[in-house]
Design a protein around this motif. Structure first.
Motif, short mmCIF file in Angstrom:
data_model
loop_
_atom_site.label_atom_id
_atom_site.label_comp_id
_atom_site.label_asym_id
_atom_site.label_seq_id
_atom_site.Cartn_x
_atom_site.Cartn_y
_atom_site.Cartn_z
N UNK A 60 0.91 -1.32 0.07
CA UNK A 60 0.07 0.21 -0.10
C UNK A 60 0.89 1.20 0.02
N UNK A 61 1.89 1.30 0.76
CA UNK A 61 2.79 2.38 0.90
C UNK A 61 3.47 2.71 -0.46
N UNK A 62 4.08 1.49 -1.21
CA UNK A 62 4.67 1.79 -2.40
C UNK A 62 3.44 2.13 -3.57
N UNK A 63 2.35 1.67 -3.43
CA UNK A 63 1.28 2.46 -4.23
C UNK A 63 1.14 3.72 -4.00
N UNK A 64 1.06 4.06 -2.89
CA UNK A 64 0.86 5.68 -2.53
C UNK A 64 2.05 6.39 -2.97
N UNK A 65 3.25 5.77 -2.71
CA UNK A 65 4.44 6.70 -3.25
C UNK A 65 4.33 6.81 -4.93
N UNK A 66 4.04 5.99 -5.42
CA UNK A 66 3.80 5.72 -6.88
C UNK A 66 2.64 6.65 -7.39
N UNK A 67 1.63 6.77 -6.71
CA UNK A 67 0.32 7.61 -7.02
C UNK A 67 1.11 9.23 -6.99
N UNK A 68 1.85 9.25 -5.93
CA UNK A 68 2.51 10.70 -5.81
C UNK A 68 3.27 10.95 -7.03
N UNK A 69 4.02 10.16 -7.44
CA UNK A 69 4.86 10.30 -8.55
C UNK A 69 3.98 10.59 -10.05
N UNK A 70 3.11 9.40 -9.94
CA UNK A 70 2.13 9.63 -11.34
C UNK A 70 1.23 10.98 -11.03
N UNK A 71 0.65 11.50 -10.01
CA UNK A 71 0.34 12.90 -9.96
C UNK A 71 1.16 13.69 -10.48
N UNK A 72 2.61 13.72 -9.83
CA UNK A 72 3.42 14.74 -10.46
C UNK A 72 3.67 14.75 -11.88
N UNK A 73 3.95 13.52 -12.44
CA UNK A 73 4.33 13.15 -13.66
C UNK A 73 3.08 13.88 -14.42
N UNK A 74 1.82 13.29 -14.14
CA UNK A 74 0.63 14.23 -15.05
C UNK A 74 0.45 15.52 -14.91
N UNK A 75 0.98 16.09 -13.76
CA UNK A 75 1.01 17.51 -13.44
C UNK A 75 1.91 18.27 -14.77
N UNK A 76 3.10 17.55 -14.67
CA UNK A 76 4.12 17.89 -15.48
C UNK A 76 3.81 18.10 -16.93
N UNK A 77 3.24 17.05 -17.34
CA UNK A 77 2.73 16.70 -18.69
C UNK A 77 1.53 17.88 -19.16
N UNK A 78 0.93 18.11 -17.98
CA UNK A 78 -0.05 18.99 -18.43
C UNK A 78 0.53 20.32 -18.71
N UNK A 79 1.35 20.89 -17.60
CA UNK A 79 2.21 22.00 -17.81
C UNK A 79 2.89 21.94 -19.21
N UNK A 80 3.47 21.00 -19.36
CA UNK A 80 4.38 20.98 -20.71
C UNK A 80 3.32 21.04 -21.96
N UNK A 81 2.22 20.47 -22.00
CA UNK A 81 1.20 21.10 -22.90
C UNK A 81 0.63 21.99 -23.08
N UNK A 82 0.23 22.79 -21.78
CA UNK A 82 -0.14 24.01 -21.72
C UNK A 82 0.80 25.04 -22.36
N UNK A 83 2.23 24.84 -21.97
CA UNK A 83 3.25 25.65 -22.61
C UNK A 83 3.27 25.42 -24.09
N UNK A 84 3.23 24.27 -24.26
CA UNK A 84 3.40 23.99 -25.90
C UNK A 84 2.40 24.73 -26.73
N UNK A 85 1.15 24.73 -26.00
CA UNK A 85 -0.06 25.39 -26.92
C UNK A 85 0.05 27.08 -26.70
N UNK A 86 0.52 27.34 -25.53
CA UNK A 86 0.83 29.01 -25.43
C UNK A 86 1.82 29.48 -26.49
N UNK A 87 3.06 28.36 -26.54
CA UNK A 87 4.19 28.61 -27.85
C UNK A 87 3.48 28.97 -28.96
N UNK A 88 2.76 27.60 -29.33
CA UNK A 88 2.07 27.65 -30.49
C UNK A 88 1.24 28.90 -30.90
N UNK A 89 0.61 29.35 -29.93
CA UNK A 89 -0.35 30.63 -30.05
C UNK A 89 0.60 31.82 -30.38
#
Length: 184
Positions: A60-89
């Motif tokens: 459970x602890x490992x899954x919790x830690x992985x979920x933190x990293x997955x959330x962080x990774x998702x957030x980073x992907x979202x930020x990258x996509x947002x920056x790419x969209x802004x740059x394209x604009x």
């Protein structure tokens, strides 16, 4: 109190309705007895899987830690996509501005060319006008005599001859410029 009418109940109808209700209740009771669920017979089994409690907690602890990293990774992907969209604009807006600037530059060049053409035409007109005035105003005399006056010439004649020589020199320069303009 005002008058009212009392309707007496119909006994035969009432008894009939009560008999129907009793029959329906009996049918319901009988249906419940027939469809009564039987006893539950479960085979005993060990719940919680084959792992110990400590192992489960660790997982459970490992899954919790992985979920933190997955959330962080998702957030980073979202930020990258947002920056790419802004740059394209931004790039799109820059391209539009560049096109506008190029159109303005072309327009300025055309206006400059028109202005130069008009200036050249005006300059030719003025030059021709000046030449015509000079041709009309000058006497038809030999330039050598004016350039080399005799010893008995007056100051007025010398100044006139000097001015005449300057005019001829100016006319020669204008003629050269005219020929050069025509060559261009």
């Amino acid at each position: 109190v005002g008058p009212y009418v009392l309707v007496t109940p119909n006994e035969t109808r009432r008894k009939k309705l009560q008999q129907i209700a009793k029959k329906e209740l009996n049918d319901l009771e009988q249906w419940k007895k027939e469809h009564k669920p039987g006893p539950i017979a479960l085979v005993p089994q060990r719940l919680g899987g084959n792992e110990s409690e400590a192992q489960v907690r660790r997982n459970q602890q490992i899954i919790l830690m992985q979920s933190k990293y997955q959330k962080k990774h998702k957030r980073e992907e979202y930020v990258k996509a947002k920056k790419a969209a802004e740059e394209a604009e931004i790039l799109k807006k820059k391209a539009i501005q560049r096109e506008k600037a190029e159109r303005l530059e072309v327009k300025k060049r055309q206006e400059e060319m028109q202005r130069r053409e008009m200036l050249l035409e005006d300059q030719k007109y003025k030059t021709n006008e000046l030449l015509n005035r000079l041709d009309v105003g000058l006497p038809k005399s030999d330039s050598c005599q004016i350039a080399n006056p005799g010893p008995g010439s007056t100051a007025w004649e010398r100044s006139r001859a000097y001015k005449q020589a300057l005019r001829e020199d100016e006319n020669r320069r204008l003629e050269e410029m005219k020929q050069e303009q025509q060559r261009k």
